[in-house]
Motif scaffolding. Structure first.
Motif, mmCIF file in Angstrom:
data_model
loop_
_atom_site.group_PDB
_atom_site.id
_atom_site.type_symbol
_atom_site.label_atom_id
_atom_site.label_comp_id
_atom_site.label_asym_id
_atom_site.label_seq_id
_atom_site.Cartn_x
_atom_site.Cartn_y
_atom_site.Cartn_z
ATOM 1 N N PRO A 1 0.844 -1.201 0.000
ATOM 2 C CA PRO A 1 0.000 0.000 0.000
ATOM 3 C C PRO A 1 0.878 1.250 0.000
ATOM 4 C CG PRO A 1 -0.048 -1.078 2.140
ATOM 5 C CD PRO A 1 0.715 -1.968 1.226
ATOM 6 N N PRO A 2 0.333 2.356 -0.513
ATOM 7 C CA PRO A 2 1.142 3.586 -0.546
ATOM 8 C C PRO A 2 1.499 4.045 0.868
ATOM 9 C CG PRO A 2 -1.150 4.043 -1.112
ATOM 10 C CD PRO A 2 -1.015 2.548 -0.999
ATOM 11 N N ILE A 3 2.629 4.664 0.952
ATOM 12 C CA ILE A 3 3.088 5.185 2.257
ATOM 13 C C ILE A 3 2.351 6.476 2.540
ATOM 14 C CG2 ILE A 3 5.068 6.108 3.524
ATOM 15 C CD1 ILE A 3 6.823 4.229 1.859
#
Length: 96
Positions: free
Chosen positions: A85-87
């Motif tokens: 998942p995106p940070i």
């Protein structure tokens, strides 16, 4: 629909490009991809009288080696690539 089966000659051709010292394993069950150690090559005759060669795991309790490496399951299209998942920026105490 006709299904073209891999022949012993096809398998030999595919294996000829591999390291001859590498162990042979079998990938099984696309819904729970597992790796299995091969122990036997058996030749038999099917119900139509055609010769068939089977690659089989051995009876040893450690013949099933565990989960298939994800990159192998992806290459077999048994599972899709999974991306992290995106940070997100960390929230700090105090509301900012």
């Amino acid at each position: 629909m006709t299904f073209s089966e891999m022949t012993v000659g096809d398998l030999i051709d595919l294996l000829s490009g591999c390291d001859c010292r590498a162990p042979v394993r079998q990938a099984m069950n696309p819904f729970a991809p597992m790796a299995h150690r091969l122990a036997q090559v058996l030749e038999s005759v099917d119900e139509t009288g055609r010769t068939v060669v089977y690659l089989a795991e051995g009876p040893a309790p450690d013949a099933q080696l565990g989960h298939l490496p994800p990159e192998v399951a992806i290459a077999l299209t048994w599972q899709g690539p999974v991306q992290a998942p995106p940070i997100r920026p960390r929230r700090h105490a105090g509301g900012s």
